[in-house]
Design a protein around this motif. Sequence first.
Motif, mmCIF file in Angstrom:
data_model
loop_
_atom_site.group_PDB
_atom_site.id
_atom_site.type_symbol
_atom_site.label_atom_id
_atom_site.label_comp_id
_atom_site.label_asym_id
_atom_site.label_seq_id
_atom_site.Cartn_x
_atom_site.Cartn_y
_atom_site.Cartn_z
ATOM 1 N N ASP A 113 5.624 -5.812 117.260
ATOM 2 C CA ASP A 113 5.112 -4.788 118.167
ATOM 3 C C ASP A 113 5.440 -3.417 117.597
ATOM 4 O O ASP A 113 6.519 -2.858 117.841
ATOM 5 N N THR A 114 4.533 -2.880 116.823
ATOM 6 C CA THR A 114 4.709 -1.563 116.219
ATOM 7 C C THR A 114 3.592 -0.623 116.660
ATOM 8 O O THR A 114 3.220 0.298 115.939
ATOM 9 N N TYR A 115 3.067 -0.869 117.845
ATOM 10 C CA TYR A 115 1.980 -0.060 118.375
ATOM 11 C C TYR A 115 2.553 1.232 118.956
ATOM 12 O O TYR A 115 3.711 1.292 119.359
ATOM 13 N N GLU A 116 1.735 2.245 119.033
ATOM 14 C CA GLU A 116 2.204 3.539 119.522
ATOM 15 C C GLU A 116 2.348 3.574 121.039
ATOM 16 O O GLU A 116 3.063 4.414 121.572
ATOM 17 N N THR A 117 1.645 2.687 121.727
ATOM 18 C CA THR A 117 1.753 2.597 123.182
ATOM 19 C C THR A 117 2.149 1.169 123.541
ATOM 20 O O THR A 117 1.891 0.243 122.775
ATOM 21 N N ALA A 139 -5.647 0.358 118.024
ATOM 22 C CA ALA A 139 -4.189 0.331 118.205
ATOM 23 C C ALA A 139 -3.435 0.318 116.886
ATOM 24 O O ALA A 139 -2.252 0.681 116.842
ATOM 25 N N THR A 140 -4.080 -0.102 115.825
ATOM 26 C CA THR A 140 -3.400 -0.191 114.521
ATOM 27 C C THR A 140 -3.859 0.889 113.545
ATOM 28 O O THR A 140 -3.559 0.818 112.358
ATOM 29 N N HIS A 174 -2.750 3.842 113.080
ATOM 30 C CA HIS A 174 -1.614 4.481 112.401
ATOM 31 C C HIS A 174 -1.063 3.604 111.275
ATOM 32 O O HIS A 174 -0.500 4.112 110.313
ATOM 33 N N HIS A 175 -1.232 2.289 111.356
ATOM 34 C CA HIS A 175 -0.805 1.411 110.263
ATOM 35 C C HIS A 175 -1.643 1.694 109.018
ATOM 36 O O HIS A 175 -1.109 1.774 107.909
ATOM 37 N N SER A 214 -0.989 4.700 106.704
ATOM 38 C CA SER A 214 0.114 4.643 105.736
ATOM 39 C C SER A 214 -0.331 4.080 104.385
ATOM 40 O O SER A 214 0.432 4.100 103.422
#
Length: 168
Positions: free
Chosen positions: A64-68, A121-122, A124-125, A128
């Motif tokens: 769980d590396t989601y921003e929300t 949701a991903t 931001h992944h 990178s």
Amino acid sequence: MATRNVGIRGLGSAVRAWVAAVAAPLAGPVTRRRHKAALAEQHRLHFALLCKAMDDPALASVLDTYETPVPPEKQRQYLFANALYVNALHYHRIGALSLAELHGHFRVMCQNPVFREYWAATEHHRKSLPDASEEAGLGHVMDELIQELDDSDTDEWWVVGETPGDSP
């Protein structure tokens, strides 16, 4: 005696050079097979880890590396969406799907609203990733397909060979 050793050493160098020249073209296919085998093993491991996370909320929380905040059931769906996406990438990387075929799979995947939620949701992944990487480029392809869908007035936009507005 010293002259004879130099001649033999020279012959040894020539034999080594000949063996290297003959073996080099043969090493290419072996290296490609090893690379494909390593990709296949990595894919199996990735899929096994995703399956464990989908089955166990405690393990899923590690991913769980989601921003929300994402509820557990939605996270399971996101993990499955990731498995579908990575599976398509894998098939492309091993040569089982051409870029055009991968594009077609992407078009079908982004028809699903849960997949589109996962993709958003991903985001931001993917930011990178190095811009020049293959995965970043394929991510941009998916972004464009989703944008086309969002801009489209028709559900038939995804048919191969058609673009929005071309349907009769």
